[in-house]
Design a protein around this motif. Structure first.
Motif, PDB file in Angstrom:
ATOM      1  N   GLU A   1       0.840  -1.212   0.000  1.00  0.00           N
ATOM      2  CA  GLU A   1       0.000   0.000   0.000  1.00  0.00           C
ATOM      3  C   GLU A   1       0.872   1.258   0.000  1.00  0.00           C
ATOM      4  O   GLU A   1       0.556   2.230  -0.688  1.00  0.00           O
ATOM      5  CB  GLU A   1      -0.938  -0.002   1.206  1.00  0.00           C
ATOM      6  CG  GLU A   1      -1.987  -1.084   1.151  1.00  0.00           C
ATOM      7  CD  GLU A   1      -2.774  -1.212   2.441  1.00  0.00           C
ATOM      8  OE1 GLU A   1      -3.972  -1.495   2.365  1.00  0.00           O
ATOM      9  OE2 GLU A   1      -2.178  -1.031   3.532  1.00  0.00           O
TER      10      GLU A   1
ATOM     11  N   LYS B   1       2.207   1.788  -3.488  1.00  0.00           N
ATOM     12  CA  LYS B   1       1.169   2.332  -4.357  1.00  0.00           C
ATOM     13  C   LYS B   1       1.004   3.834  -4.103  1.00  0.00           C
ATOM     14  O   LYS B   1       0.913   4.620  -5.042  1.00  0.00           O
ATOM     15  CB  LYS B   1      -0.152   1.592  -4.099  1.00  0.00           C
ATOM     16  CG  LYS B   1      -1.197   1.799  -5.127  1.00  0.00           C
ATOM     17  CD  LYS B   1      -2.375   0.865  -4.859  1.00  0.00           C
ATOM     18  CE  LYS B   1      -3.355   0.955  -6.005  1.00  0.00           C
ATOM     19  NZ  LYS B   1      -4.484   0.043  -5.806  1.00  0.00           N
ATOM     20  N   SER B   2       1.020   4.219  -2.840  1.00  0.00           N
ATOM     21  CA  SER B   2       0.915   5.638  -2.488  1.00  0.00           C
ATOM     22  C   SER B   2       2.128   6.413  -2.975  1.00  0.00           C
ATOM     23  O   SER B   2       2.006   7.530  -3.491  1.00  0.00           O
ATOM     24  CB  SER B   2       0.776   5.811  -0.972  1.00  0.00           C
ATOM     25  OG  SER B   2      -0.426   5.250  -0.517  1.00  0.00           O
TER      26      SER B   2
ATOM     27  N   GLU C   1       9.663   2.684 -10.096  1.00  0.00           N
ATOM     28  CA  GLU C   1       8.745   2.299 -11.177  1.00  0.00           C
ATOM     29  C   GLU C   1       9.152   0.972 -11.826  1.00  0.00           C
ATOM     30  O   GLU C   1       8.348   0.329 -12.482  1.00  0.00           O
ATOM     31  CB  GLU C   1       8.661   3.411 -12.216  1.00  0.00           C
ATOM     32  CG  GLU C   1       7.982   4.651 -11.661  1.00  0.00           C
ATOM     33  CD  GLU C   1       7.971   5.818 -12.632  1.00  0.00           C
ATOM     34  OE1 GLU C   1       8.574   5.726 -13.715  1.00  0.00           O
ATOM     35  OE2 GLU C   1       7.355   6.842 -12.278  1.00  0.00           O
TER      36      GLU C   1
END
Length: 136
Positions: A5, A8-9, A59
């Motif tokens: 999470e 993702k943030s 990325e």
């Protein structure tokens, strides 16, 4: 919030997610790096370099391993490289007086060079003083 999470943030531009990851793992990075490098300061540098690499490469993280595994692999690779470089360098203390290399090392090297020079010079001088060879 778990690592997935937070990642993702972070990918969404949330700086607080990065801060949380640093809070969770920075001390671990320093401890791992310390195993490979000579000083605590070098270990701290390795940890900082690791975080920079994470930001540049986040990325590219494919999720085939956990974030922690990926992070520690980056740290180990950077620490090994840094440790090898440290091992090759010789620390110099500008405040220390006296020679940094023992003078007898130069004496040993010079005597070998001198012997080779004299030996070559002797061969060359002998050829010059012989004169023309008979029957040659």
């Amino acid at each position: 919030m778990d690592d997935a999470e937070l990642l993702k943030s972070l990918l969404g531009g949330d700086e607080s997610a990065f801060s949380e990851l640093v809070r969770r793992y920075h001390s671990t990075l320093v401890k791992v790096a310390r195993y490979y490098v000579a000083s605590a300061a070098s270990a701290e540098d390795v940890a900082q370099d690791t975080w920079i690499a994470v930001l540049k490469g986040i990325e590219k993280f494919e999720g085939r391993s956990t974030f922690k595994t990926w992070l520690l692999r980056i740290c180990v690779n950077r620490a090994r490289t840094s440790g090898v470089k440290e091992h090759r360098s010789i620390p110099v203390d500008p405040n220390e007086s006296g020679p940094t290399v023992s003078a007898h090392r130069f004496d040993q090297a010079a005597s070998g060079v001198t012997r080779r020079f004299l030996h070559r010079g002797h061969r060359h001088a002998t050829r010059q003083h012989r004169g023309p060879q008979c029957g040659a």
